[in-house]
Design an enzyme around this catalytic site. Structure first.
Site, PDB file in Angstrom:
ATOM      1  N   SER A 445     -11.051  10.268   2.771  1.00 22.99           N
ATOM      2  CA  SER A 445     -11.737   9.379   3.709  1.00 22.99           C
ATOM      3  C   SER A 445     -12.606  10.164   4.669  1.00 22.99           C
ATOM      4  O   SER A 445     -12.175  11.157   5.254  1.00 22.99           O
ATOM      5  CB  SER A 445     -10.720   8.548   4.500  1.00 22.99           C
ATOM      6  OG  SER A 445     -11.385   7.703   5.411  1.00 22.99           O
ATOM      7  N   ASP A 446     -13.835   9.710   4.808  1.00 26.02           N
ATOM      8  CA  ASP A 446     -14.686  10.213   5.876  1.00 26.02           C
ATOM      9  C   ASP A 446     -14.065   9.812   7.211  1.00 26.02           C
ATOM     10  O   ASP A 446     -13.456   8.751   7.324  1.00 26.02           O
ATOM     11  CB  ASP A 446     -16.083   9.607   5.734  1.00 26.02           C
ATOM     12  CG  ASP A 446     -16.979   9.910   6.914  1.00 26.02           C
ATOM     13  OD1 ASP A 446     -17.161  11.096   7.230  1.00 26.02           O
ATOM     14  OD2 ASP A 446     -17.480   8.951   7.522  1.00 26.02           O
ATOM     15  N   LYS A 447     -14.200  10.656   8.211  1.00 26.48           N
ATOM     16  CA  LYS A 447     -13.602  10.354   9.517  1.00 26.48           C
ATOM     17  C   LYS A 447     -14.495   9.433  10.349  1.00 26.48           C
ATOM     18  O   LYS A 447     -14.096   8.339  10.746  1.00 26.48           O
ATOM     19  CB  LYS A 447     -13.347  11.642  10.309  1.00 26.48           C
ATOM     20  CG  LYS A 447     -12.771  11.394  11.712  1.00 26.48           C
ATOM     21  CD  LYS A 447     -12.626  12.665  12.508  1.00 26.48           C
ATOM     22  CE  LYS A 447     -13.954  13.125  13.066  1.00 26.48           C
ATOM     23  NZ  LYS A 447     -14.470  12.251  14.157  1.00 26.48           N
TER      24      LYS A 447
END
Length: 1043
Positions: A445-447
């Site tokens: 997941s991208d933050k």
């Protein structure tokens, strides 16, 4: 750095620069410019909402005006290798021609792999004057309008081509040849028709039609949902041509154009800055970093990374503060945005785990079918029967072995799952994608904007005697607010240039930290003190002084009872400053307790404050200190009395150097802010991890910030420093080293798009099914490379939505949890259906094969077999596909990537169920058989009814292990209907003639009921045993995770 000697020529020359060569493309065919689909700007051109799309414009764009759907010629424009390039290359490779790039290079195309330097990297090292001269433009007049057509002929439009939606007929036809199981069914239907089994051919054709129609309709509904989600919004810009400012679509920009922009504008192309006044740009969609980047005009070092090029403004990024202007140096695929878009386009789509399982099942069923035909023919040879008759029997049995209801159940089950996900605000583009989520073992997941809000938020406030924490998920002020805390909030609001009002989205507009301070003020319920404050002087933020200061007078006392702001009944000029703790604390001699109490700040107190600030910084918080004093920001003239929109100084703002003399300041306090996790994300992460899903965070932020967020989210191993890898460390690793290491890493920091792709590929090489979530341009290549890509609906960029398989409408990461549950449940339901269908087919085949081998009368006639086939492929089996979600499904580990849909347990279940049916039917056949061993109507009716009753018991007992007897009401209803239909075949006179049955006496019926009850009990024992196995597997998995 200036270097005229190696500059590329601007147009049409014989320069050998790779970028000049890439620019020469034939114009696209039959595709009007984007502006043709919009009404022209009216009025002063400052209101972008006045440019409205014409009817039907949506069909020519994907999500925004940046992504075009249009007809293209032999080659795509703007150097973007999509559409024709991709298809042509695949064809050439298929026929063995590998040197296709040489032909394209002859036309001026340079493959991305051979381009060493992007324009932004190249021109970031040039002086501003050299860039202007290189592009034959002007710092005041820009380009001349006369040269624009020829430049556009060379460079194309500033946009990207994406494929047009496929025609409905082609999309419908693709569902045939993309599914081996559908092809197998089509083949069996044709063979059945040729052999004269018209009933089988018709039933299979109906099944195929239902499958294709349901799948096609549902995917069309998803497409309509996407169209409703994405209202076409034009990307526009302000440029100067012939000395006059023009407002037009960003698609019309060409290299050399002079562009101007201010707070709230989106950068239309890659721009080399010529002027920058307090310019701060949000590059999170491109780099993943949450903090805005301060821009200037000075050239950068030749080895500067993309995020460090302070003199370049990138296409698609957002101006958060200030204003600026610059020369367009790259458009379309030459931009950094375009490089990432090209990476995404070169990634080929993957088939989902369910699709691969179905392909494998179709292959196995084909082998079984041919095997049955061969065995029956061999039996005929040994028994010296006519081979044609035996071949006909073999074909009939082979067709019966193929569960034609499987595609229907799979498609309907997936369609229902897609509908349920739509109700949870998740749009699934393809049916199989919803099941793929259930197979996911790793979520990368991208933050920024995915796990977090992508907005700075004040979470902690400090004064000398007080420490207040604010929960960003449910912000609420403390019951009592001290005077020092009020003063800290006041200084943060006064020394602030964010808009006092809110935009249409309900948020303040301005620099991220300024907006965060105003939001904190609103949390405590205090009014904006700027309403009664007259700003006289302002010193904007300086990287040298690390602070911003304003001075002015208060018309009245503010909410903090500013008695000190009045001197002899008149307004006294006050001085407010905010900045880094190390810049402000040495200048403070006092600290604020109340308006009447400002004690001296001694060395011990300074150490305490500095220690608190350091502790906050180590937790990943951005620390901002507040102080105040008396007098003026020393300046040569006044600024606007109202806070400036851009926080830009005008003629009267100070240089800031004289401000260093103000050392007798009063320390108010400091705030700690960061980009907080979204609400519910930490709970979702915990449940996903408990279900055996590894959640990994990938961000462009610094390592400390990334680990801070990871700990807040509860990522496993986040407390271990070795669980974090940086982009620099990834660059030093080989693919094999990365593959070995990723299993123990939960955080990746300072990453670029190529790093994200490498991470996804490493997990896939370990056999993981990878989901990638993200919202930025930098996430798009990894979204497409992953087994399942998930994009945000609100904050997601156009490119991210185009690359994704699933779009979360409300940007809620927590929606992934029910999606994974839904996917796992769908897979188990399909397995339950298969175990029932295959056990029915196996039982029927066994009975017919045994009777054929031993030369006995067939226990079931043709009509009875057809009825069983239709009845058992019908309502009861379809109902197994709608079992409710098992509450324990998340405790089970994700299935392995290469695990077949018919695994070992399912095979044993099929054997068990089929054995009960065969043994029970043969027992009745032997029990009912007359003494003369001739098959009477009663004998055949008993055998037929026993098979049906035992099969209905099998249907009920093949439901989910966690599904109670009455939970799946549809299953009970369909079984009841089938049971009543069987009684009708036995007791209704005209049905008796068709199916060759007769009414059974009560004792025979009770005997069949007793046999069915025995079967039910045996199945219940099998279900209990399987539940014990599940518990053992869950326990073993939990112990393995603890270890």
């Amino acid at each position: 750095m200036s270097s005229r000697s190696h500059r590329a020529t601007y147009s049409g020359s014989s320069s050998t620069s790779p970028y000049t060569r890439r620019l020469h493309y034939p114009p696209r065919a039959d595709s009007p410019p984007a502006s043709a689909y919009f009404s022209p700007f009216v009025g002063d051109g400052n209101d972008s909402m006045e440019m409205q799309p014409t009817p039907g414009a949506q069909a020519h764009f994907a999500y925004s005006t940046t992504l075009r759907r249009h007809s293209i010629g032999n080659y795509t424009f703007c150097g973007n290798r999509t559409g024709s390039f991709s298809i042509w290359n695949r064809f050439l490779r298929m026929v063995g021609v590998e040197k296709d790039d040489a032909h394209l290079e002859a036309l001026g195309y340079i493959p991305p792999s051979k381009v060493e330097q992007t324009p932004s990297a190249k021109y970031s090292t040039y002086d501003a004057d050299d860039v202007v001269s290189n592009f034959r433009s002007s710092t005041t007049h820009g380009l001349t309008a006369a040269i624009i057509p020829s430049l556009r002929q060379v460079h194309g439009y500033n946009e990207f081509s994406v494929s047009k939606p496929e025609p409905l007929l082609l999309k419908f036809a693709k569902t045939f040849y993309e599914s081996p199981l559908i092809l197998l069914l089509c083949g069996s239907a044709v063979v059945s028709a040729i052999m004269g089994n018209v009933d089988d051919a018709v039933s299979i054709t109906i099944a195929i039609t239902i499958v294709l129609t349901v799948g096609f309709v549902q995917e069309r509904r998803s497409e309509k949902s996407l169209e409703a989600l994405n209202k076409l919004v034009p990307h526009h810009c302000h440029i100067i041509r012939d000395g006059e400012q023009t407002h037009l679509l960003a698609n019309e920009v060409v290299p050399g154009d002079l562009v101007t922009f201010t707070t709230g504008d989106r950068i239309p192309a890659d721009v080399r800055l010529l002027a920058a006044v307090d310019l701060e740009i949000d590059e999170s969609s491109l780099t993943g970093e949450t903090t805005t980047r301060r821009k200037g005009v000075a050239p950068c070092a030749s080895d500067a990374e993309m995020a460090e090029r302070t003199c370049i403004a990138y296409m698609g990024t957002l101006v958060r503060n200030g204003r600026g202007s610059g020369i367009v140096i790259a458009t379309g695929s030459q931009t950094e945005f375009g490089v990432i878009f090209s990476m995404m386009q070169e990634v080929e789509e993957r088939r989902t785990p369910l699709q691969r399982s179905m392909d494998e099942l179709a292959k196995n069923l084909s082998i079984i079918s041919f095997g049955i035909i061969g065995i029956i023919c061999l039996i005929g040879v040994f028994q010296r029967r006519p081979w044609l008759d035996m071949f006909t029997i073999g074909v009939s049995l082979a067709v019966a072995a193929i569960p034609e209801g499987l595609p229907i159940v799979t498609t309907v089950t997936l369609a229902l799952g897609v509908l349920r996900m739509a109700k949870r605000k998740a749009i699934v583009k393809k049916l199989h994608s919803v099941e793929a989520l259930g197979s996911v073992s790793v979520i990368c997941s991208d933050k920024t904007g995915t796990l977090t809000r992508n907005e700075q938020t004040v979470t902690e406030l400090y004064t000398v005697d007080e420490h207040v924490r604010i929960d960003p998920a449910a912000p609420a002020p403390p019951a009592r607010v001290s005077a020092a805390l009020r003063k800290t909030l006041e200084v943060g609001a006064l020394c602030n240039n964010a808009s006092a009002g809110r935009n249409e989205d309900g948020v303040h507009v301005g620099q991220a930290t300024d907006v965060a301070l105003l939001n904190a003020l609103s949390t405590f319920g205090f009014p904006d003190p700027r309403q009664t404050f007259t700003r006289v002087f302002e010193r904007p933020f300086s990287s040298e002084l690390k602070s911003m200061a304003v001075s002015g007078t208060h018309a009245t006392a503010t909410f903090s009872n500013l008695g000190t702001s009045q001197l002899n009944g008149t307004g006294r000029e006050m001085y407010y400053i905010k900045g880094s703790i190390d810049a402000l604390l040495p200048r403070c001699k006092f600290y604020h307790v109340s308006e009447d109490s400002t004690p001296a700040l001694d060395g011990n107190m300074r150490s305490v404050i500095a220690g608190k600030a350091q502790a906050a910084a180590t937790r990943g918080l951005r620390v901002l200190a507040m102080a105040y004093g008396y007098g003026s920001v020393e300046s040569t003239g006044p600024v606007s009395s109202a806070p400036s929109r851009t926080s830009s100084p005008v003629s009267g703002s100070s240089s800031g150097h004289a401000d260093k003399e103000k050392i007798h300041l009063v320390f108010a306090g400091f705030v700690g802010m960061f980009d907080p996790p979204r609400k519910g994300v930490s709970d979702a992460v915990s449940l996903l991890q408990s279900g055996g899903v590894q959640v990994v965070m990938i961000t462009g932020d610094a390592e400390e910030t990334a680990l801070s967020i990871a700990r807040a989210l509860g990522l496993r191993s986040a407390t271990n420093p070795n669980s974090c890898l940086t982009g620099a460390a990834l660059d030093r690793m080989s693919a094999a080293q990365l593959r070995e290491r990723v299993g123990n890493v939960s955080v990746f920091a300072r990453t670029s798009p190529k790093h994200k792709m490498a991470i996804v590929e490493a997990f896939q090489a370990r056999g993981a099914v990878v989901a990638m979530t993200g919202d930025g341009v930098n996430d798009a290549p990894a979204l497409k490379m992953a087994d399942i890509g998930v994009s945000m609906g609100k904050s997601g960029t156009d490119v991210a939505k185009e690359a994704a398989d699933v779009i979360l409408v409300d940007d809620n990461f927590s929606t992934i949890l029910p999606a994974v549950e839904e996917g796992k449940s769908i897979f188990h339901n399909i397995q339950n259906f298969l175990s029932f269908q295959l056990s029915t087919a196996a039982a029927a085949l066994t009975l017919i094969t045994l009777s054929t081998m031993f030369g006995l009368s067939n226990p079931l006639n043709a009509m009875q077999i057809l009825f069983i086939n239709i009845l058992m492929d019908g309502p009861p089996s379809q109902s197994l596909g709608v079992d409710p979600v098992d509450r324990d499904v998340m405790r089970k580990p994700p299935r392995k990537k290469d695990e077949p849909i018919i695994n070992r347990r399912i095979r044993w279940r099929v054997i068990f169920s089929a054995s009960i049916i065969v043994i029970g039917t043969l027992f009745v056949f032997y029990f009912a058989l007359s003494d003369d061993h001739n098959m009477s109507r009663r004998d055949q009716t008993m055998t037929f009814s026993s098979f049906v009753f035992l099969d209905l018991v099998s249907a009920i007992q093949n439901r989910g292990l966690g599904c109670g007897l009455t939970q799946n009401r549809m299953l009970l209803i369909t079984v009841a209907i089938s049971f009543l239909s069987q009684l009708g075949l036995v007791y209704v006179p005209f049905m008796q003639k068709i199916f060759q049955t007769e009414a059974l006496p009560l004792d025979d019926l009770l005997f069949l009921f007793a046999l069915s009850a025995s079967s039910f009990a045996l199945h219940e024992g099998r279900r209990r045993y399987e539940r014990m196995l599940n518990q053992s597997e869950t326990y073993a998995t939990a112990m393995e995770e603890l270890a």
